[in-house]
Design an enzyme around this catalytic site. Structure first.
Site, mmCIF file in Angstrom:
data_model
loop_
_atom_site.group_PDB
_atom_site.id
_atom_site.type_symbol
_atom_site.label_atom_id
_atom_site.label_comp_id
_atom_site.label_asym_id
_atom_site.label_seq_id
_atom_site.Cartn_x
_atom_site.Cartn_y
_atom_site.Cartn_z
ATOM 1 N N ALA A 121 -6.628 6.448 6.479
ATOM 2 C CA ALA A 121 -6.302 7.066 5.288
ATOM 3 C C ALA A 121 -7.562 7.951 5.318
ATOM 4 O O ALA A 121 -8.758 7.996 5.710
ATOM 5 C CB ALA A 121 -6.515 6.140 4.101
ATOM 6 N N GLY A 166 -5.525 2.568 9.089
ATOM 7 C CA GLY A 166 -4.160 2.969 8.842
ATOM 8 C C GLY A 166 -3.811 3.410 10.292
ATOM 9 O O GLY A 166 -2.368 3.528 10.604
ATOM 10 N N GLU A 218 -2.762 0.510 12.223
ATOM 11 C CA GLU A 218 -1.472 -0.072 11.390
ATOM 12 C C GLU A 218 -0.278 0.835 11.597
ATOM 13 O O GLU A 218 0.872 0.138 12.037
ATOM 14 C CB GLU A 218 -1.487 0.057 9.753
ATOM 15 N N GLU A 246 -11.126 -1.979 7.507
ATOM 16 C CA GLU A 246 -11.219 -1.884 6.098
ATOM 17 C C GLU A 246 -12.061 -2.844 5.245
ATOM 18 O O GLU A 246 -12.688 -2.345 4.163
ATOM 19 C CB GLU A 246 -9.924 -2.261 5.443
#
Length: 278
Positions: free
Chosen positions: A80, A125, A128, A148
């Protein structure tokens, strides 16, 4: 190769490059992350562009395989965009994470095979995003991790669910609890990726391997490929008896197709089939 781009900022910098390949690669679409100034970090605009691109791909019958890569050397996706997030109100953060999760789910649910080509760092992310692809290929020098917990949060775009399904529950917990980063060789050894390759001078070894893999998919029946993915994805979430029933229902969808008739005829005539996705 022909290319199309999405997004209002395409003139300044095509943050997501969408290329429809030609010739021997016809049927392969490449989605290329291209936010070099932010290490391909997922911003609101980039997520919006990804969602729009994936939405267009899912209904395009000419698309046979999608390859997700980075156009920026040394980086796949840093996760992110934390600089942008720091300026958001708490309600905006929740909305952004939901949008990112939905977009990554849309990618996972594309009806065609998807391959992540990881030639650089994929964190948070970014990993992910790669986990949502059917297959992952990485350079041995690539770095991957769900980091994270270092920020006192947890993976919020599917990482806590897709990583255990990929490498097993215990090892996934270890990696998430420790925020550990692994290279391509270790990622291959634990089953996080399917193929590991030595990086080349151009920095696109994983992408080249992904293209070679995608070419293996092109000769196969398009309807069969879509239904096979559906059967596998749905069957993995249920018990074996239910999964076998799903397979039976999916198999039935291939019986009346023109592609199946063409496949049998090509086998009989000892020639390559000419599938039309019907």
């Amino acid at each position: 190769s022909a290319g199309r781009s999405y997004g209002s900022q395409a003139k300044e910098e095509e943050e997501l490059r969408v290329r429809y390949l030609d010739d021997e690669h016809k049927g392969i679409v490449v989605l290329g992350l291209n936010r070099s100034h932010a290490k391909n970090a997922l911003s609101k605009n980039l997520v919006k562009m990804m969602s729009k691109a994936v939405d267009a791909l899912k209904s395009d019958k000419k698309v046979r395989t999608v390859v997700f890569r980075s156009e920026v050397p040394g980086i796949f996706c840093a996760g992110a965009d934390l600089k942008e997030r720091a300026k958001m109100h708490s309600s905006e953060v929740s909305s952004f994470v939901s949008r990112a999760r939905a977009t990554i789910n849309e990618l996972a649910n594309l009806p065609v095979p998807t391959i992540a080509a990881i030639d650089g760092t994929a964190l948070g992310g970014g990993l992910e995003l790669a986990l949502a692809c059917d297959i992952r290929v990485a350079a041995s020098s690539a770095k991957m991790g769900l980091v994270e917990t270092k920020l006192a949060i947890i993976p919020g775009a599917g990482g806590t669910q897709r990583l255990p399904r990929t490498i097993g529950v215990s090892l996934a917990k270890e990696l998430i609890f420790s925020a550990r980063i692994v290279d391509g060789e270790e990622a291959k050894s634990i089953g996080l990726i399917s193929h590991v390759v030595e990086q080349n001078e151009a920095g696109d070894a994983a992408y080249r391997r992904a293209l070679a893999l995608a070419r293996e998919f092109l000769p196969q029946g398009p309807v069969a490929m879509r239904v096979a993915k559906l059967a596998i994805n749905q069957g993995m979430e249920v018990d074996l008896v239910t999964g076998l029933a799903i397979e039976e229902a999916c198999y039935a969808q291939t019986i009346p197709t023109k592609d199946r008739i063409e496949g049998l005829l090509a086998f009989k005539e000892k020639r390559p089939p000419r599938y039309k996705g019907e």
